[in-house]
Design an enzyme around this catalytic site. Structure first.
Site, PDB file in Angstrom:
ATOM      1  N   HIS A 139       0.834  -1.212   0.000  1.00  0.00           N
ATOM      2  CA  HIS A 139       0.000   0.000   0.000  1.00  0.00           C
ATOM      3  C   HIS A 139       0.860   1.250   0.000  1.00  0.00           C
ATOM      4  O   HIS A 139       2.047   1.205   0.333  1.00  0.00           O
ATOM      5  CB  HIS A 139      -0.917   0.021   1.227  1.00  0.00           C
ATOM      6  CG  HIS A 139      -2.122  -0.867   1.090  1.00  0.00           C
ATOM      7  ND1 HIS A 139      -2.064  -2.223   1.318  1.00  0.00           N
ATOM      8  CD2 HIS A 139      -3.404  -0.594   0.731  1.00  0.00           C
ATOM      9  CE1 HIS A 139      -3.267  -2.747   1.112  1.00  0.00           C
ATOM     10  NE2 HIS A 139      -4.099  -1.781   0.748  1.00  0.00           N
ATOM     11  N   LYS A 143      -0.860   4.961   4.699  1.00  0.00           N
ATOM     12  CA  LYS A 143      -1.798   4.040   5.353  1.00  0.00           C
ATOM     13  C   LYS A 143      -1.428   3.897   6.832  1.00  0.00           C
ATOM     14  O   LYS A 143      -0.258   3.748   7.166  1.00  0.00           O
ATOM     15  CB  LYS A 143      -1.750   2.680   4.652  1.00  0.00           C
ATOM     16  CG  LYS A 143      -2.788   1.723   5.148  1.00  0.00           C
ATOM     17  CD  LYS A 143      -2.943   0.545   4.210  1.00  0.00           C
ATOM     18  CE  LYS A 143      -3.891  -0.497   4.779  1.00  0.00           C
ATOM     19  NZ  LYS A 143      -5.232   0.033   5.007  1.00  0.00           N
TER      20      LYS A 143
END
Ligand code: NAD
Length: 250
Positions: A139, A143
């Site tokens: 990701h 995040k």
């Protein structure tokens, strides 16, 4: 025309929230009633809800806000569609009970992309026959939670069908802490965080003389919008909490 569904958005200025607002504007069946910031004073939040009268609250905020936001929905009879990840298993269980008692619809989905749902389903199919598996999720570096909600959900689906075993060498030793990733019922989850990424997951299986990789890539946040749209419409006909978009498709 069918009655419009009134939709408020928590986290409307965030990366996902902005996509949701744009998606709502393109569907005549959905009416965007406005942004809701639950960090505001209680009276302010209440006044905002009285003004907007939403049927549904779409939540793309942070792991810290999500539980409180779901409680707010319960108190006001609003149906939440939660994309925010980071709810603990205990919190999820408790919410399951409370939404069932209230007979109020709620959808919590760690991933709204259809390809990611298929990735989870295929991984669970494979794990039945190939129990040696590792998950690598990748990701963007903004995040907040690790591993991703999608990886945890995938792990849960794999563990439900996988013959229990502790993978790796019994005497395996990490010379650098964390090198082998997080342990989920004997198999590993690895989290990569890099700028430039959106949301990606690879589930790797190994067996004698062969490997199998199942990979999904969300290249843009638009990938999540058909799933969010579907969830908003589905939650209106639900009583209780559904965890995972896979329960809404065949
Ligand atoms: P982001 O940081 O860009 O946006 C979050 C926004 O929420 C920010 O604007 C922040 O100010 C706001 N916010 C925080 N607390 C709030 C509150 N109590 N009320 C109202 N607004 C509040 O984050 P993002 O990339 O949009 O991701 C949001 C969440 O969605 C994360 O948990 C992420 O993991 C999750 N996510 C889920 C999916 C899915 O398919 N389910 C896909 C992508 C991201």
């Amino acid at each position: 025309m069918e009655k419009q569904i009134r939709v408020a958005v928590a986290g409307a200025n965030g990366r996902m929230g902005r996509e949701v607002v744009a998606m709502l504007g393109k569907d005549e069946q959905l009416l965007y009633t406005g942004a809701l910031d639950t960090r505001a004073a209680e009276e302010e939040v209440r006044a905002r809800l009285d003004e907007m009268k939403p049927d549904v609250l779409v939540d793309f905020t942070t792991p810290h806000s999500i539980y409180k936001n779901m409680e707010l929905c319960l108190a006001h009879g609003i149906r939440p569609v939660v994309g925010t990840t980071g709810l603990t298993a205990e919190q999820l269980d408790e919410m399951r009970k409370r939404f069932a008692e209230a007979q109020l619809g709620c959808i919590v989905a760690p991933n709204f992309a259809i390809g990611a749902i298929l990735c989870m389903k295929f991984a669970a199919m494979a794990a039945k026959y190939m129990p040696d598996v590792e998950i690598i999720e990748l990701h963007h570096d903004n995040k907040l939670d690790a591993p991703s909600g999608t990886a945890l959900k995938t792990a849960e689906m794999i563990a439900a069908v996988r013959q229990e075993k502790q993978q790796g060498h019994p005497q395996e030793k990490e010379t650098l802490a964390g090198a082998r990733g997080a342990n989920y019922e004997g198999f590993r989850i690895h989290s990569v965080r890099l700028p430039g990424l959106v949301a990606h997951q690879e589930v790797l299986f190994g067996a004698t003389g062969q490997t199998l990789s199942i990979r999904h890539d969300s290249i843009s946040r638009e990938s999540f919008m058909p799933g969010v749209n579907m969830a908003i419409k589905a939650v209106m006909n639900l009583s209780g909490l559904v965890y995972g978009l896979e329960h809404l498709i065949d």
